[in-house]
Write a protein that holds these residues in place. Structure first.
Motif, mmCIF file in Angstrom:
data_model
loop_
_atom_site.group_PDB
_atom_site.id
_atom_site.type_symbol
_atom_site.label_atom_id
_atom_site.label_comp_id
_atom_site.label_asym_id
_atom_site.label_seq_id
_atom_site.Cartn_x
_atom_site.Cartn_y
_atom_site.Cartn_z
ATOM 1 N N TYR A 53 -1.482 -4.328 49.618
ATOM 2 C CA TYR A 53 -0.033 -4.725 50.119
ATOM 3 C C TYR A 53 1.078 -5.124 50.780
ATOM 4 N N GLY A 54 2.044 -6.173 51.001
ATOM 5 C CA GLY A 54 1.810 -7.164 51.752
ATOM 6 C C GLY A 54 3.720 -6.963 52.575
ATOM 7 N N GLU A 55 3.464 -7.616 53.817
ATOM 8 C CA GLU A 55 4.407 -6.943 54.651
ATOM 9 C C GLU A 55 5.308 -8.299 54.993
ATOM 10 N N SER A 56 6.760 -8.439 55.143
ATOM 11 C CA SER A 56 6.774 -9.723 56.221
ATOM 12 C C SER A 56 8.416 -9.701 57.016
ATOM 13 N N VAL A 57 8.912 -10.598 57.865
ATOM 14 C CA VAL A 57 9.345 -10.057 58.826
ATOM 15 C C VAL A 57 10.666 -11.426 59.054
ATOM 16 N N LEU A 58 11.599 -11.752 58.538
ATOM 17 C CA LEU A 58 11.974 -13.204 58.734
ATOM 18 C C LEU A 58 13.397 -12.115 59.758
ATOM 19 N N GLY A 59 13.257 -13.503 60.791
ATOM 20 C CA GLY A 59 14.744 -12.893 61.328
ATOM 21 C C GLY A 59 15.111 -14.132 62.637
ATOM 22 N N PHE A 104 18.649 -25.106 65.715
ATOM 23 C CA PHE A 104 20.074 -25.388 65.958
ATOM 24 C C PHE A 104 20.506 -24.608 66.863
ATOM 25 N N GLY A 105 20.037 -24.419 67.858
ATOM 26 C CA GLY A 105 20.152 -23.734 68.896
ATOM 27 C C GLY A 105 19.512 -22.098 68.434
ATOM 28 N N MET A 106 19.036 -22.210 67.820
ATOM 29 C CA MET A 106 19.461 -20.290 67.724
ATOM 30 C C MET A 106 17.735 -20.189 67.427
ATOM 31 N N GLY A 107 17.439 -18.535 68.221
ATOM 32 C CA GLY A 107 16.041 -18.114 67.875
ATOM 33 C C GLY A 107 15.459 -18.060 66.541
ATOM 34 N N VAL A 108 14.182 -18.080 66.195
ATOM 35 C CA VAL A 108 13.793 -18.400 64.759
ATOM 36 C C VAL A 108 12.936 -17.736 64.233
ATOM 37 N N TRP A 109 12.185 -16.399 64.099
ATOM 38 C CA TRP A 109 11.220 -16.516 63.902
ATOM 39 C C TRP A 109 10.509 -16.129 61.950
ATOM 40 N N LEU A 110 9.347 -15.470 61.641
ATOM 41 C CA LEU A 110 9.060 -15.341 60.950
ATOM 42 C C LEU A 110 7.258 -14.796 60.914
ATOM 43 N N GLU A 111 7.293 -13.528 60.419
ATOM 44 C CA GLU A 111 5.742 -13.196 60.398
ATOM 45 C C GLU A 111 5.347 -12.596 59.222
ATOM 46 N N ALA A 112 3.971 -12.298 58.658
ATOM 47 C CA ALA A 112 3.819 -12.179 57.244
ATOM 48 C C ALA A 112 2.716 -11.634 57.208
ATOM 49 N N ALA A 113 1.843 -10.558 56.184
ATOM 50 C CA ALA A 113 0.581 -10.226 57.019
ATOM 51 C C ALA A 113 -0.012 -9.117 54.910
ATOM 52 N N ALA A 171 -10.298 4.507 55.820
ATOM 53 C CA ALA A 171 -10.586 3.685 55.156
ATOM 54 C C ALA A 171 -10.348 2.689 55.681
ATOM 55 N N ARG A 172 -11.413 1.431 55.557
ATOM 56 C CA ARG A 172 -11.296 0.130 56.376
ATOM 57 C C ARG A 172 -9.895 -0.250 55.974
ATOM 58 N N ARG A 173 -8.898 -1.236 56.303
ATOM 59 C CA ARG A 173 -8.462 -2.181 56.430
ATOM 60 C C ARG A 173 -8.236 -3.200 56.540
ATOM 61 N N ARG A 174 -8.086 -3.845 55.706
ATOM 62 C CA ARG A 174 -8.947 -5.646 56.267
ATOM 63 C C ARG A 174 -6.903 -6.427 56.293
ATOM 64 N N LEU A 175 -6.878 -7.280 57.096
ATOM 65 C CA LEU A 175 -5.360 -7.272 57.409
ATOM 66 C C LEU A 175 -5.719 -9.863 57.464
ATOM 67 N N ALA A 176 -4.479 -10.253 56.978
ATOM 68 C CA ALA A 176 -4.933 -11.539 57.445
ATOM 69 C C ALA A 176 -3.402 -11.803 57.249
ATOM 70 N N GLY A 177 -2.735 -12.601 58.157
ATOM 71 C CA GLY A 177 -1.652 -12.808 58.124
ATOM 72 C C GLY A 177 -1.413 -14.061 59.321
ATOM 73 N N LEU A 178 0.328 -13.963 59.552
ATOM 74 C CA LEU A 178 0.926 -15.516 60.700
ATOM 75 C C LEU A 178 2.041 -15.011 60.687
ATOM 76 N N ASP A 179 2.086 -15.586 61.739
ATOM 77 C CA ASP A 179 3.480 -15.550 62.698
ATOM 78 C C ASP A 179 3.985 -17.364 62.453
ATOM 79 N N CYS A 180 5.194 -17.225 63.127
ATOM 80 C CA CYS A 180 5.951 -18.328 63.907
ATOM 81 C C CYS A 180 6.764 -18.416 64.157
ATOM 82 N N VAL A 181 7.650 -18.742 65.293
ATOM 83 C CA VAL A 181 8.025 -18.771 66.255
ATOM 84 C C VAL A 181 9.229 -20.194 66.825
ATOM 85 N N GLY A 182 9.893 -20.114 66.651
ATOM 86 C CA GLY A 182 10.603 -21.298 67.876
ATOM 87 C C GLY A 182 12.339 -21.311 67.893
#
Length: 268
Positions: free
Chosen positions: A140-146, A121-130, A107-118
């Motif tokens: 459904y939705g998914e997200s990662v914060l790291g 305070f001296g730490m690497g941080v990232w966000l990814e969601a779709a 079946a067809r799966r359509r995705l729209a998402g974004l990510d950000c990394v940088g």
């Protein structure tokens, strides 16, 4: 070419910034016990068009038997200050199975998402969601914060929080269908929320030791110790273990069995 890059053939396609999970990846599902293991290649046409130093547009087409069954992805990437970010849209045919009813199909799966990394305070941080719009199953939705950080002595730590709208944190609600879809890589996780923690330390010039802990909010956990030895200039030996803890029927129940794996990788 002078205005764009074109790549045709079998190639790595691994979008997303997450370490253990990638909500914006339509092509791969990582092994949670070994997330950095190389993903299989995919036959695709990739066109990348740069706009200045930090902005680019990438279009990717992975052909199948028909155009509707083929995977199409469009990603716009840019940056500002200490951060890079991108937005992505795509669609592909996704296999959906109802094992309890004996039904399965593409079946067809359509995705729209974004990510950000940088860096913050001296730490690497990232966000990814779709967000995924599904033709034969529930949207459904998914997200990662790291985040990650490397200390002056070389000790490295990483942590990620993952949310999967297809899962549940109540292990008594797990069904045969959800387990089978998880084992067949139709879903990334059977639990709704998980935390992944990883650490690594260079014990010697040739030996790195580390471990990861994956905690599912259904009150189960997996412990994965590992050691890597650079045996020769082009040869690495890696040893993994896996130990599960939790009640019967949870995502990392000891009933799944503990074990170990040794991998040799030679470069030439």
């Amino acid at each position: 070419f002078s205005a764009l890059d074109v790549t045709v053939g079998n190639q790595q396609v691994s979008p997303g910034r997450g370490y253990a999970w990638n909500p914006t990846d339509l092509f791969n599902i990582k092994n949670i016990l070994d997330p950095t293991y190389e993903q299989p290649g995919h036959n695709a046409l990739r066109i990348a068009i740069p706009f200045g130093l930090r902005t680019s547009l990438t279009a990717l087409y992975a052909p199948e038997r028909t155009y509707d069954a083929s995977t199409k992805v469009l990603r716009l990437k840019s940056g500002a200050g200490h951060f890079d970010y991108s937005v992505i849209i795509g669609e592909r045919q996704w296999h959906v199975t109802d094992f309890s009813a004996g039904f399965g199909g593409d079946a067809r799966r359509r995705l729209a998402g974004l990510d950000c990394v940088g860096e913050l305070f001296g730490m690497g941080v990232w966000l990814e969601a779709a967000y995924n719009s599904m033709e034969l199953s529930k949207d459904y939705g998914e997200s990662v914060l790291g985040m990650d950080y490397t200390f002056d002595n070389g000790f490295y730590v990483l942590a990620e929080l993952y949310h999967n709208g297809q899962g549940t944190n109540d292990h008594t609600a797990y069904t045969l269908n959800s387990w089978m879809r998880y084992y067949y890589n139709e879903i990334k996780s059977i639990a709704e929320d998980q935390i992944y923690c990883f650490c690594r330390f260079p014990a010697t010039d040739l030996v790195d030791i580390g471990a990861s802990i994956i905690y599912a909010f259904d009150t189960s956990a997996a412990f994965v110790p590992q050691a890597m030895y650079n045996l020769a200039e082009n040869l690495d030996i890696t040893i993994f273990g896996n130990i599960y803890a939790g009640a019967d029927g949870t995502a990392y129940s000891p009933l799944q069995g503990s074990g170990c794996l040794m991998r040799a990788r030679y470069y030439f």
